[in-house]
Design a protein around this motif. Structure first.
Motif, PDB file in Angstrom:
ATOM      1  N   GLU A   1      -1.140   2.666  -7.536  1.00 49.64           N
ATOM      2  CA  GLU A   1      -1.258   3.307  -6.220  1.00 49.64           C
ATOM      3  C   GLU A   1      -0.593   4.675  -6.212  1.00 49.64           C
ATOM      4  OE1 GLU A   1      -1.241  -0.813  -3.555  1.00 49.64           O
ATOM      5  OE2 GLU A   1       0.554   0.437  -3.627  1.00 49.64           O
TER       6      GLU A   1
ATOM      7  N   GLY B   1      -9.306  -1.729  -5.535  1.00 52.35           N
ATOM      8  CA  GLY B   1      -8.510  -0.915  -4.635  1.00 52.35           C
ATOM      9  C   GLY B   1      -9.311   0.186  -3.987  1.00 52.35           C
TER      10      GLY B   1
ATOM     11  N   GLU C   1      -4.020   5.574   3.332  1.00 51.28           N
ATOM     12  CA  GLU C   1      -3.250   4.719   2.445  1.00 51.28           C
ATOM     13  C   GLU C   1      -4.106   4.289   1.272  1.00 51.28           C
ATOM     14  OE1 GLU C   1      -1.875   1.328   4.701  1.00 51.28           O
ATOM     15  OE2 GLU C   1      -3.620   0.166   4.133  1.00 51.28           O
ATOM     16  N   VAL C   2      -3.432   4.119   0.137  1.00 55.25           N
ATOM     17  CA  VAL C   2      -4.069   3.629  -1.077  1.00 55.25           C
ATOM     18  C   VAL C   2      -3.582   2.206  -1.289  1.00 55.25           C
ATOM     19  CG1 VAL C   2      -4.244   3.886  -3.580  1.00 55.25           C
ATOM     20  CG2 VAL C   2      -4.149   5.904  -2.132  1.00 55.25           C
ATOM     21  N   ARG C   3      -4.524   1.322  -1.561  1.00 55.32           N
ATOM     22  CA  ARG C   3      -4.189  -0.078  -1.820  1.00 55.32           C
ATOM     23  C   ARG C   3      -4.862  -0.494  -3.123  1.00 55.32           C
ATOM     24  NH1 ARG C   3      -2.215  -3.883   1.513  1.00 55.32           N
ATOM     25  NH2 ARG C   3      -2.589  -2.534   3.282  1.00 55.32           N
ATOM     26  N   VAL C   4      -4.053  -0.959  -4.080  1.00 55.25           N
ATOM     27  CA  VAL C   4      -4.553  -1.467  -5.359  1.00 55.25           C
ATOM     28  C   VAL C   4      -3.956  -2.863  -5.555  1.00 55.25           C
ATOM     29  CG1 VAL C   4      -4.678  -1.141  -7.857  1.00 55.25           C
ATOM     30  CG2 VAL C   4      -4.741   0.851  -6.333  1.00 55.25           C
TER      31      VAL C   4
ATOM     32  N   LEU D   1      -8.849   3.878  -1.104  1.00 52.47           N
ATOM     33  CA  LEU D   1      -8.152   4.750  -0.168  1.00 52.47           C
ATOM     34  C   LEU D   1      -8.924   4.667   1.137  1.00 52.47           C
ATOM     35  CD1 LEU D   1      -6.358   7.408   0.584  1.00 52.47           C
ATOM     36  CD2 LEU D   1      -8.487   8.585   0.085  1.00 52.47           C
TER      37      LEU D   1
ATOM     38  N   ALA E   1       0.853  -1.192   0.000  1.00 50.44           N
ATOM     39  CA  ALA E   1       0.000   0.000   0.000  1.00 50.44           C
ATOM     40  C   ALA E   1       0.888   1.241   0.000  1.00 50.44           C
ATOM     41  CB  ALA E   1      -0.903  -0.001   1.220  1.00 50.44           C
ATOM     42  N   ARG E   2       0.331   2.327  -0.470  1.00 45.67           N
ATOM     43  CA  ARG E   2       1.051   3.604  -0.495  1.00 45.67           C
ATOM     44  C   ARG E   2       0.410   4.511   0.549  1.00 45.67           C
ATOM     45  NH1 ARG E   2       4.961   5.811  -3.763  1.00 45.67           N
ATOM     46  NH2 ARG E   2       4.508   4.065  -5.113  1.00 45.67           N
TER      47      ARG E   2
END
Length: 167
Positions: A141, A106, A128-131, A108, A2-3
């Protein structure tokens, strides 16, 4: 993978004043109209006693997206966002933020905190962004994190102006 998206903004206004704006239906209607972008809309708003829950839809035009994104999701990206704020607890308020892109796996997720900062206040997002896409998920992401951060910065500027007009 994740970012993370750490984002914060400071306002010269008090926590009470910023919270009053964030829980005001007019603020949300004005914000989506002013900085929501093309085809933006406020899908739902529920205002309670010192609380708010909002769902909105915004889009990112395809011409502003890199090929890594448009290959897996052609066309404009439609982002459905929710934001919810709780009542003030002393001089703090907390909330949640979520966003998902239609047609793309994904999301956020994050928490937001409104707290005092000197004579003003700060709103801080820990998100956090998760793709979950093999091989390219991290690249997607990064793109989504960058675009969402740009949206937040435009909204921060709007909020600053909106608050200034009410002083």
């Amino acid at each position: 993978m994740a970012r993370r998206i750490p984002h914060s903004v400071s306002y010269p206004q008090s926590v009470t004043d910023v919270h009053a704006a964030l829980t005001d239906e007019r603020y949300w209607r004005d914000r989506i109209a002013e900085v929501g972008g093309d085809n933006a809309r406020l899908d739902r708003i529920e205002v309670g006693d010192g609380t708010v829950s909002v769902e909105m839809t915004q889009s990112i035009p395809a011409e502003h997206l890199p090929a890594v994104v448009t290959k897996i999701r052609p066309g404009d990206l439609e982002i459905v966002r929710t934001e919810a704020w709780e009542e003030l607890d002393g001089e703090r308020a907390t909330g949640t933020v979520t966003a998902r892109v239609t047609g793309l796996p994904g999301e956020l997720t994050g928490t937001v905190t409104l707290s005092p900062a000197g004579t003003g206040s700060t709103v801080a997002l820990d998100g956090e962004v998760r793709v979950p896409l093999p091989l390219i998920g991290g690249k997607v992401e990064a793109v989504i994190a960058d675009r969402i951060t740009e949206i937040f910065e435009h909204e921060d500027a709007f909020t600053s102006g909106w608050l200034s007009l009410r002083e």
